[in-house]
Design a protein around this motif. Structure first.
Motif, PDB file in Angstrom:
ATOM      1  N   THR A   9      15.088 -12.960 -20.385  1.00 48.09           N
ATOM      2  CA  THR A   9      16.028 -13.480 -21.165  1.00 48.09           C
ATOM      3  C   THR A   9      15.426 -14.873 -21.724  1.00 48.09           C
ATOM      4  O   THR A   9      15.271 -15.723 -20.690  1.00 48.09           O
ATOM      5  N   PHE A  10      15.371 -14.725 -22.929  1.00 51.70           N
ATOM      6  CA  PHE A  10      14.632 -16.066 -23.513  1.00 51.70           C
ATOM      7  C   PHE A  10      15.837 -17.042 -23.962  1.00 51.70           C
ATOM      8  O   PHE A  10      16.599 -16.753 -24.619  1.00 51.70           O
ATOM      9  N   VAL A  11      15.534 -18.327 -23.602  1.00 50.82           N
ATOM     10  CA  VAL A  11      16.563 -19.245 -24.093  1.00 50.82           C
ATOM     11  C   VAL A  11      15.868 -20.474 -24.424  1.00 50.82           C
ATOM     12  O   VAL A  11      14.492 -20.716 -24.311  1.00 50.82           O
ATOM     13  N   GLU A  12      16.439 -21.200 -25.466  1.00 47.15           N
ATOM     14  CA  GLU A  12      15.794 -22.186 -26.063  1.00 47.15           C
ATOM     15  C   GLU A  12      15.569 -23.452 -25.192  1.00 47.15           C
ATOM     16  O   GLU A  12      16.588 -23.950 -24.350  1.00 47.15           O
ATOM     17  N   ALA A  13      14.753 -24.086 -25.183  1.00 44.44           N
ATOM     18  CA  ALA A  13      14.319 -25.291 -24.216  1.00 44.44           C
ATOM     19  C   ALA A  13      13.840 -26.588 -25.251  1.00 44.44           C
ATOM     20  O   ALA A  13      12.730 -26.677 -25.461  1.00 44.44           O
ATOM     21  N   PRO A  14      14.623 -27.269 -25.488  1.00 46.55           N
ATOM     22  CA  PRO A  14      14.208 -28.332 -26.244  1.00 46.55           C
ATOM     23  C   PRO A  14      13.664 -29.367 -25.569  1.00 46.55           C
ATOM     24  O   PRO A  14      13.653 -29.477 -24.215  1.00 46.55           O
ATOM     25  N   SER A  15      12.756 -30.163 -26.281  1.00 49.24           N
ATOM     26  CA  SER A  15      12.004 -30.890 -25.479  1.00 49.24           C
ATOM     27  C   SER A  15      12.684 -31.867 -24.487  1.00 49.24           C
ATOM     28  O   SER A  15      12.265 -32.177 -23.273  1.00 49.24           O
ATOM     29  N   GLU A  16      13.947 -32.519 -24.833  1.00 49.13           N
ATOM     30  CA  GLU A  16      14.627 -33.402 -24.105  1.00 49.13           C
ATOM     31  C   GLU A  16      15.170 -32.822 -22.879  1.00 49.13           C
ATOM     32  O   GLU A  16      15.717 -33.636 -22.100  1.00 49.13           O
TER      33      GLU A  16
ATOM     34  N   TYR B  88       2.471 -17.365 -29.433  1.00 42.28           N
ATOM     35  CA  TYR B  88       1.421 -17.484 -27.984  1.00 42.28           C
ATOM     36  C   TYR B  88       2.262 -17.707 -26.917  1.00 42.28           C
ATOM     37  O   TYR B  88       1.954 -16.922 -25.922  1.00 42.28           O
ATOM     38  N   ASP B  89       3.222 -18.663 -26.868  1.00 43.62           N
ATOM     39  CA  ASP B  89       3.834 -18.936 -25.725  1.00 43.62           C
ATOM     40  C   ASP B  89       4.706 -17.984 -25.057  1.00 43.62           C
ATOM     41  O   ASP B  89       4.844 -17.518 -23.823  1.00 43.62           O
ATOM     42  N   VAL B  90       5.479 -17.045 -26.154  1.00 41.47           N
ATOM     43  CA  VAL B  90       6.155 -15.822 -25.765  1.00 41.47           C
ATOM     44  C   VAL B  90       5.195 -14.925 -24.946  1.00 41.47           C
ATOM     45  O   VAL B  90       5.434 -14.271 -24.244  1.00 41.47           O
ATOM     46  N   GLU B  91       3.947 -14.612 -25.733  1.00 43.01           N
ATOM     47  CA  GLU B  91       3.219 -13.748 -25.012  1.00 43.01           C
ATOM     48  C   GLU B  91       2.476 -14.086 -23.587  1.00 43.01           C
ATOM     49  O   GLU B  91       2.496 -13.530 -22.482  1.00 43.01           O
ATOM     50  N   ILE B  92       2.362 -15.440 -23.462  1.00 41.20           N
ATOM     51  CA  ILE B  92       2.098 -16.071 -21.943  1.00 41.20           C
ATOM     52  C   ILE B  92       3.161 -15.749 -21.164  1.00 41.20           C
ATOM     53  O   ILE B  92       2.948 -15.158 -20.162  1.00 41.20           O
ATOM     54  N   ALA B  93       4.195 -15.892 -21.442  1.00 43.35           N
ATOM     55  CA  ALA B  93       5.682 -15.848 -20.891  1.00 43.35           C
ATOM     56  C   ALA B  93       5.566 -14.376 -20.378  1.00 43.35           C
ATOM     57  O   ALA B  93       6.074 -14.010 -18.933  1.00 43.35           O
ATOM     58  N   LYS B  94       5.604 -13.452 -21.326  1.00 46.42           N
ATOM     59  CA  LYS B  94       5.455 -11.939 -21.024  1.00 46.42           C
ATOM     60  C   LYS B  94       4.749 -11.469 -20.000  1.00 46.42           C
ATOM     61  O   LYS B  94       4.873 -10.685 -19.020  1.00 46.42           O
ATOM     62  N   TYR B  95       3.445 -11.860 -20.080  1.00 45.67           N
ATOM     63  CA  TYR B  95       2.487 -11.697 -19.256  1.00 45.67           C
ATOM     64  C   TYR B  95       2.336 -12.044 -17.695  1.00 45.67           C
ATOM     65  O   TYR B  95       2.384 -11.297 -16.959  1.00 45.67           O
TER      66      TYR B  95
ATOM     67  N   ALA C 133      12.808 -13.173  -9.179  1.00 48.43           N
ATOM     68  CA  ALA C 133      12.286 -11.836  -9.970  1.00 48.43           C
ATOM     69  C   ALA C 133      12.202 -10.354  -9.161  1.00 48.43           C
ATOM     70  O   ALA C 133      11.901  -9.701 -10.020  1.00 48.43           O
ATOM     71  N   ALA C 134      12.440 -10.606  -8.228  1.00 47.37           N
ATOM     72  CA  ALA C 134      12.447  -9.186  -7.369  1.00 47.37           C
ATOM     73  C   ALA C 134      13.715  -8.333  -7.931  1.00 47.37           C
ATOM     74  O   ALA C 134      13.675  -7.028  -7.952  1.00 47.37           O
ATOM     75  N   ASP C 135      14.590  -8.776  -8.563  1.00 40.05           N
ATOM     76  CA  ASP C 135      15.570  -7.763  -9.219  1.00 40.05           C
ATOM     77  C   ASP C 135      15.441  -7.503 -10.562  1.00 40.05           C
ATOM     78  O   ASP C 135      16.068  -6.888 -11.387  1.00 40.05           O
ATOM     79  N   GLY C 136      13.936  -7.854 -11.007  1.00 40.10           N
ATOM     80  CA  GLY C 136      13.535  -7.371 -12.425  1.00 40.10           C
ATOM     81  C   GLY C 136      13.888  -8.242 -13.391  1.00 40.10           C
ATOM     82  O   GLY C 136      13.988  -7.766 -14.577  1.00 40.10           O
ATOM     83  N   LYS C 137      14.532  -9.262 -13.105  1.00 43.01           N
ATOM     84  CA  LYS C 137      15.073 -10.117 -14.323  1.00 43.01           C
ATOM     85  C   LYS C 137      14.502 -11.720 -14.163  1.00 43.01           C
ATOM     86  O   LYS C 137      14.465 -12.126 -12.987  1.00 43.01           O
ATOM     87  N   LEU C 138      14.363 -12.336 -15.165  1.00 41.74           N
ATOM     88  CA  LEU C 138      13.974 -13.763 -15.306  1.00 41.74           C
ATOM     89  C   LEU C 138      14.763 -14.530 -16.374  1.00 41.74           C
ATOM     90  O   LEU C 138      14.811 -13.586 -17.774  1.00 41.74           O
ATOM     91  N   THR C 139      14.839 -15.591 -16.286  1.00 39.37           N
ATOM     92  CA  THR C 139      15.239 -16.301 -17.659  1.00 39.37           C
ATOM     93  C   THR C 139      14.358 -17.361 -17.817  1.00 39.37           C
ATOM     94  O   THR C 139      13.878 -18.406 -16.820  1.00 39.37           O
ATOM     95  N   ILE C 140      13.655 -17.419 -19.267  1.00 41.51           N
ATOM     96  CA  ILE C 140      12.496 -18.273 -19.367  1.00 41.51           C
ATOM     97  C   ILE C 140      12.882 -19.056 -20.572  1.00 41.51           C
ATOM     98  O   ILE C 140      13.305 -18.702 -21.737  1.00 41.51           O
ATOM     99  N   GLY C 141      12.524 -20.340 -20.581  1.00 43.19           N
ATOM    100  CA  GLY C 141      12.611 -21.244 -21.592  1.00 43.19           C
ATOM    101  C   GLY C 141      11.697 -21.377 -22.442  1.00 43.19           C
ATOM    102  O   GLY C 141      10.427 -21.297 -22.016  1.00 43.19           O
ATOM    103  N   ILE C 142      11.614 -21.266 -24.046  1.00 45.85           N
ATOM    104  CA  ILE C 142      10.944 -21.398 -24.806  1.00 45.85           C
ATOM    105  C   ILE C 142      11.296 -22.191 -26.063  1.00 45.85           C
ATOM    106  O   ILE C 142      12.357 -22.666 -25.998  1.00 45.85           O
ATOM    107  N   LYS C 143      10.320 -22.400 -26.836  1.00 43.64           N
ATOM    108  CA  LYS C 143      10.707 -23.119 -28.304  1.00 43.64           C
ATOM    109  C   LYS C 143      11.305 -21.917 -29.172  1.00 43.64           C
ATOM    110  O   LYS C 143      10.474 -20.661 -29.025  1.00 43.64           O
ATOM    111  N   PHE C 144      12.290 -22.103 -29.962  1.00 44.22           N
ATOM    112  CA  PHE C 144      12.750 -21.270 -30.964  1.00 44.22           C
ATOM    113  C   PHE C 144      12.284 -21.501 -32.381  1.00 44.22           C
ATOM    114  O   PHE C 144      12.459 -20.602 -33.338  1.00 44.22           O
ATOM    115  N   ASP C 145      11.656 -22.535 -32.408  1.00 45.71           N
ATOM    116  CA  ASP C 145      11.176 -22.922 -34.016  1.00 45.71           C
ATOM    117  C   ASP C 145       9.909 -23.560 -34.286  1.00 45.71           C
ATOM    118  O   ASP C 145       9.516 -24.234 -35.252  1.00 45.71           O
TER     119      ASP C 145
END
Length: 276
Positions: free
Chosen positions: A82-89, A62-69, A34-46
């Motif tokens: 960078t948000f990417v889709e994280a399917p349950s499996e 809600y999860d998006v706001e948690i991630a941003k904070y 994170a020191a370079d000012g970037k993160l890739t975070i998995g969330i649900k898209f649907d």
């Protein structure tokens, strides 16, 4: 603060517990990345109210706001995520393979998952429930399920496993890749009921007013955590710090009200922090 009565979250009795993590030297810790000012975070898209990719390509919930904070507390602004889709499996696989720095995707903390990844939090507690078509009067609780019931859930999800192992072993379980697919099947009449956490089901019910309803008392306790690489104790401690601060400064409550609160008219009692 408002939340749908059908969620039955029992938030008044909720105690959020943060495991004290001794700062360690994890392998390629997220805090360093994170020191370079970037993160890739998995969330649900649907998942309405929790993690949705909007038509314009933006993300909300809600999860998006948690991630941003949390990202902000790690030194990463929203435009560095960078948000990417994280399917349950695939959630554990994505963390282990380094496809994401961490996952915030209605991710229930379980012993089986903790064998592969670590968790910060929990930051929310939900409970498993059922979603049926409005005209359905046969299914009123998990005890209504039987061998003729076509039940839909998501592959590698704890709800599907819970029903099959503990409630209705002979239910005709159909597992899809996402809950939105299950809901489409429910609306089409090809399945009878969808099961997952109450807050997820309530979001889908709002998208089909008059067509779907959440039924039955909750029959599980699901603690949502932030999944990250196993052994990354330093980052886990920093994320826990961020979650604790988010609840203390009112940001947690605001995020919940803005994303999930509009689902209904019941009172939410904020959780009590108990970090040890």
């Amino acid at each position: 603060m408002r939340i749908n009565r059908t969620l039955r979250l029992g938030m008044g009795a909720l105690a959020i517990t943060f495991a004290a993590a001794a700062c360690g030297s994890g392998d390629a810790e997220t805090a360093d990345i994170a020191a370079d000012g970037k993160l890739t975070i998995g969330i649900k898209f649907d998942q309405p109210g929790l993690g949705i990719r909007e038509e314009d390509g933006s993300f909300s919930g809600y999860d998006v706001e948690i991630a941003k904070y949390v990202a902000d507390k790690l030194g990463v602004p929203s435009d560095g995520i960078t948000f990417v889709e994280a399917p349950s499996e695939r959630r554990e696989e994505m963390i282990v393979n380094g496809e994401v720095d961490f996952v915030v995707a209605t991710y229930s903390i379980t012993d089986e998952r903790k064998a592969k990844v670590d968790f910060a939090g929990p930051y929310f507690t939900a409970g498993q429930a059922l979603l049926v078509r409005t005209e359905n009067t046969d299914i009123t609780s998990v005890w209504s399920l039987n061998s003729s019931t076509k039940l839909c859930s998501v592959k590698s999800s704890t709800p599907a496993q819970n029903v099959k192992e503990n409630y209705a072993k002979d239910t005709q379980l159909q597992e899809f890749s996402s809950y939105s697919e299950c809901v489409e099947a429910l609306l089409a009449g090809s399945v009878d009921v969808v099961t997952t956490d109450d807050v997820i089901l309530a979001g889908f019910a709002t998208q089909a007013p008059g067509e779907l309803k959440v039924v039955g008392a909750n029959f599980s306790l699901e603690n949502y955590g932030i999944g990250l690489k196993k052994g990354d104790d330093g980052t886990r401690a920093r994320i826990n710090d961020a979650l604790e601060e988010m609840m203390a400064d009112g940001s947690w409550e605001n995020a919940f009200e803005d994303s999930i609160g509009p689902l209904g008219n019941s009172e939410l009692t904020p959780p009590t922090l108990d970090r040890y």
